[in-house]
Design a protein around this motif. Sequence first.
Motif, PDB file in Angstrom:
ATOM      1  N   VAL A 243      86.518  43.029  48.458  1.00  0.00           N
ATOM      2  CA  VAL A 243      85.516  43.892  47.825  1.00  0.00           C
ATOM      3  C   VAL A 243      85.178  45.075  48.729  1.00  0.00           C
ATOM      4  O   VAL A 243      85.062  46.211  48.266  1.00  0.00           O
ATOM      5  N   ILE A 244      85.035  44.811  50.025  1.00  0.00           N
ATOM      6  CA  ILE A 244      84.770  45.906  50.967  1.00  0.00           C
ATOM      7  C   ILE A 244      85.932  46.892  50.978  1.00  0.00           C
ATOM      8  O   ILE A 244      85.748  48.109  51.009  1.00  0.00           O
ATOM      9  N   GLY A 245      87.161  46.366  50.941  1.00  0.00           N
ATOM     10  CA  GLY A 245      88.336  47.233  50.918  1.00  0.00           C
ATOM     11  C   GLY A 245      88.416  48.073  49.660  1.00  0.00           C
ATOM     12  O   GLY A 245      88.794  49.249  49.700  1.00  0.00           O
ATOM     13  N   LEU A 246      88.044  47.468  48.518  1.00  0.00           N
ATOM     14  CA  LEU A 246      88.100  48.178  47.239  1.00  0.00           C
ATOM     15  C   LEU A 246      87.027  49.254  47.098  1.00  0.00           C
ATOM     16  O   LEU A 246      87.177  50.172  46.284  1.00  0.00           O
ATOM     17  N   THR A 247      85.952  49.139  47.845  1.00  0.00           N
ATOM     18  CA  THR A 247      84.817  50.053  47.662  1.00  0.00           C
ATOM     19  C   THR A 247      84.583  50.939  48.886  1.00  0.00           C
ATOM     20  O   THR A 247      85.002  52.093  48.915  1.00  0.00           O
ATOM     21  N   ILE A 248      83.905  50.396  49.898  1.00  0.00           N
ATOM     22  CA  ILE A 248      83.493  51.212  51.041  1.00  0.00           C
ATOM     23  C   ILE A 248      84.693  51.793  51.780  1.00  0.00           C
ATOM     24  O   ILE A 248      84.745  53.001  52.062  1.00  0.00           O
ATOM     25  N   VAL A 249      85.662  50.955  52.119  1.00  0.00           N
ATOM     26  CA  VAL A 249      86.828  51.431  52.865  1.00  0.00           C
ATOM     27  C   VAL A 249      87.648  52.395  52.015  1.00  0.00           C
ATOM     28  O   VAL A 249      88.103  53.447  52.504  1.00  0.00           O
ATOM     29  N   ALA A 250      87.831  52.077  50.735  1.00  0.00           N
ATOM     30  CA  ALA A 250      88.618  52.942  49.847  1.00  0.00           C
ATOM     31  C   ALA A 250      87.990  54.323  49.718  1.00  0.00           C
ATOM     32  O   ALA A 250      88.677  55.351  49.801  1.00  0.00           O
ATOM     33  N   ALA A 251      86.679  54.368  49.498  1.00  0.00           N
ATOM     34  CA  ALA A 251      85.995  55.661  49.372  1.00  0.00           C
ATOM     35  C   ALA A 251      86.028  56.423  50.689  1.00  0.00           C
ATOM     36  O   ALA A 251      86.235  57.647  50.712  1.00  0.00           O
ATOM     37  N   GLY A 252      85.848  55.702  51.805  1.00  0.00           N
ATOM     38  CA  GLY A 252      85.839  56.364  53.102  1.00  0.00           C
ATOM     39  C   GLY A 252      87.176  56.988  53.456  1.00  0.00           C
ATOM     40  O   GLY A 252      87.237  58.141  53.906  1.00  0.00           O
ATOM     41  N   THR A 253      88.259  56.251  53.235  1.00  0.00           N
ATOM     42  CA  THR A 253      89.579  56.785  53.581  1.00  0.00           C
ATOM     43  C   THR A 253      90.038  57.863  52.615  1.00  0.00           C
ATOM     44  O   THR A 253      90.994  58.583  52.901  1.00  0.00           O
ATOM     45  N   SER A 254      89.364  57.999  51.472  1.00  0.00           N
ATOM     46  CA  SER A 254      89.717  59.035  50.489  1.00  0.00           C
ATOM     47  C   SER A 254      88.947  60.335  50.706  1.00  0.00           C
ATOM     48  O   SER A 254      89.106  61.268  49.919  1.00  0.00           O
ATOM     49  N   LEU A 255      88.115  60.393  51.752  1.00  0.00           N
ATOM     50  CA  LEU A 255      87.345  61.611  51.991  1.00  0.00           C
ATOM     51  C   LEU A 255      88.210  62.859  52.161  1.00  0.00           C
ATOM     52  O   LEU A 255      87.825  63.942  51.699  1.00  0.00           O
ATOM     53  N   PRO A 256      89.398  62.792  52.817  1.00  0.00           N
ATOM     54  CA  PRO A 256      90.242  63.989  52.873  1.00  0.00           C
ATOM     55  C   PRO A 256      90.652  64.482  51.481  1.00  0.00           C
ATOM     56  O   PRO A 256      90.703  65.686  51.232  1.00  0.00           O
ATOM     57  N   GLU A 257      90.959  63.546  50.564  1.00  0.00           N
ATOM     58  CA  GLU A 257      91.288  63.947  49.198  1.00  0.00           C
ATOM     59  C   GLU A 257      90.082  64.577  48.502  1.00  0.00           C
ATOM     60  O   GLU A 257      90.228  65.524  47.729  1.00  0.00           O
ATOM     61  N   VAL A 258      88.885  64.026  48.778  1.00  0.00           N
ATOM     62  CA  VAL A 258      87.669  64.596  48.198  1.00  0.00           C
ATOM     63  C   VAL A 258      87.528  66.050  48.617  1.00  0.00           C
ATOM     64  O   VAL A 258      87.338  66.953  47.784  1.00  0.00           O
ATOM     65  N   ALA A 259      87.633  66.301  49.932  1.00  0.00           N
ATOM     66  CA  ALA A 259      87.470  67.654  50.450  1.00  0.00           C
ATOM     67  C   ALA A 259      88.545  68.592  49.910  1.00  0.00           C
ATOM     68  O   ALA A 259      88.248  69.722  49.478  1.00  0.00           O
ATOM     69  N   THR A 260      89.799  68.125  49.904  1.00  0.00           N
ATOM     70  CA  THR A 260      90.904  68.980  49.463  1.00  0.00           C
ATOM     71  C   THR A 260      90.785  69.344  47.992  1.00  0.00           C
ATOM     72  O   THR A 260      90.906  70.516  47.609  1.00  0.00           O
ATOM     73  N   SER A 261      90.557  68.351  47.135  1.00  0.00           N
ATOM     74  CA  SER A 261      90.539  68.601  45.695  1.00  0.00           C
ATOM     75  C   SER A 261      89.310  69.405  45.254  1.00  0.00           C
ATOM     76  O   SER A 261      89.414  70.311  44.432  1.00  0.00           O
TER      77      SER A 261
END
Length: 359
Positions: free
Chosen positions: A210-228
């Motif tokens: 659950v932690i991997g699916l939520t907190i870790v997933a959102a955190g590691t996707s921050l570069p995609e957030v900034a880029t897009s």
Amino acid sequence: MQFLMFAGGLLALIAGANLLVRGASKLALSFGISPLVVGLTVVAFGTSAPEMAVSVGAVLDGRVDIAIGNVVGSNIFNVLFILGASALIAPLVVNIQLIRQEVPIMIGASLLLLLLGLDGRITWLDGAVLLGLLLFYTAFLVVQSRRETQAAKDEYTDALAPAAQATWDRSPLVQVGLVLAGLGALVLGSQWLVEAAVTFAKALGVSDLVIGLTIVAAGTSLPEVATSITAAIKGERDIAVGNVVGSNTFNILGCLGLSGLVAGGTGLTVAPSLLAFDIWVMLAVALACVPVFLTGREIARWEGAVFVLYYVAYVAYLILAAQQHDALRSYTLAMTGFVLPLTVITLVAVLLRPRKTPA
């Protein structure tokens, strides 16, 4: 202390990805590789570097659920939240190549992950197959880029122009140093993030998955957030949407491929809950891109809002399920009996609606 470690891990991952992308991009441009190819490969893969670092680090630490959950959760987050939030800023016009080629490839990779995981394990051989497909896909993109339109080439040239014009990192030695520093930051950040995530899971009484699916997933996707989101503000439609689609494909083929090889003979154990729910959600989200992208070849603001709301609903389900909350049954019935059928009907109606050609 664990919050500081988690925040420090995220900052190290983001900084490492930026350093890696900058150094590798400048090196590639110095060798005469076109900005379009750099954008399709180095930049797209660089934004997924945190996912790869965390997944591989989690495997080495014996936290396989975090490794797989990070990839599946990131792919769901990328489409529902990042594309949704970007479309809320400005409706995103979708390049026809994304509809005809990149989205089907993303769907195919998602389906392949489901098929490989049906036996409950991703073996080292499965990992080798995934990595082989990634290499083939990358080579195909490079060859295909020679036939791209001038408009597409200009868009990637403009996006990489600020970095290319800088003078302090023109030396190949500096560029190699940036790449090495970026890799080091990614390794260190992944270690901190995984350690903090495990602590959070124990403190909250939820699983590593659950932690991997939520907190870790959102955190590691921050570069995609900034880029897009930055690309959406600038009106760079190919980068805004293509970054998400390309990153999702890379997450499955690259992150899980390398993680499977690192795991060796033991392989990666796929949790039953992933096979029963989360991987299906990832596949459904990928399939939902087809009708959404086809409607006038754009992601409208209302479609972006629906994407974001669905991500909130998905996270709410994970939280309720993790706590075995009394409201879980009612929530599930409402989603499966009303919200999902209504969404399917809406998508079909929108798909059958006469299409408009974007200006």
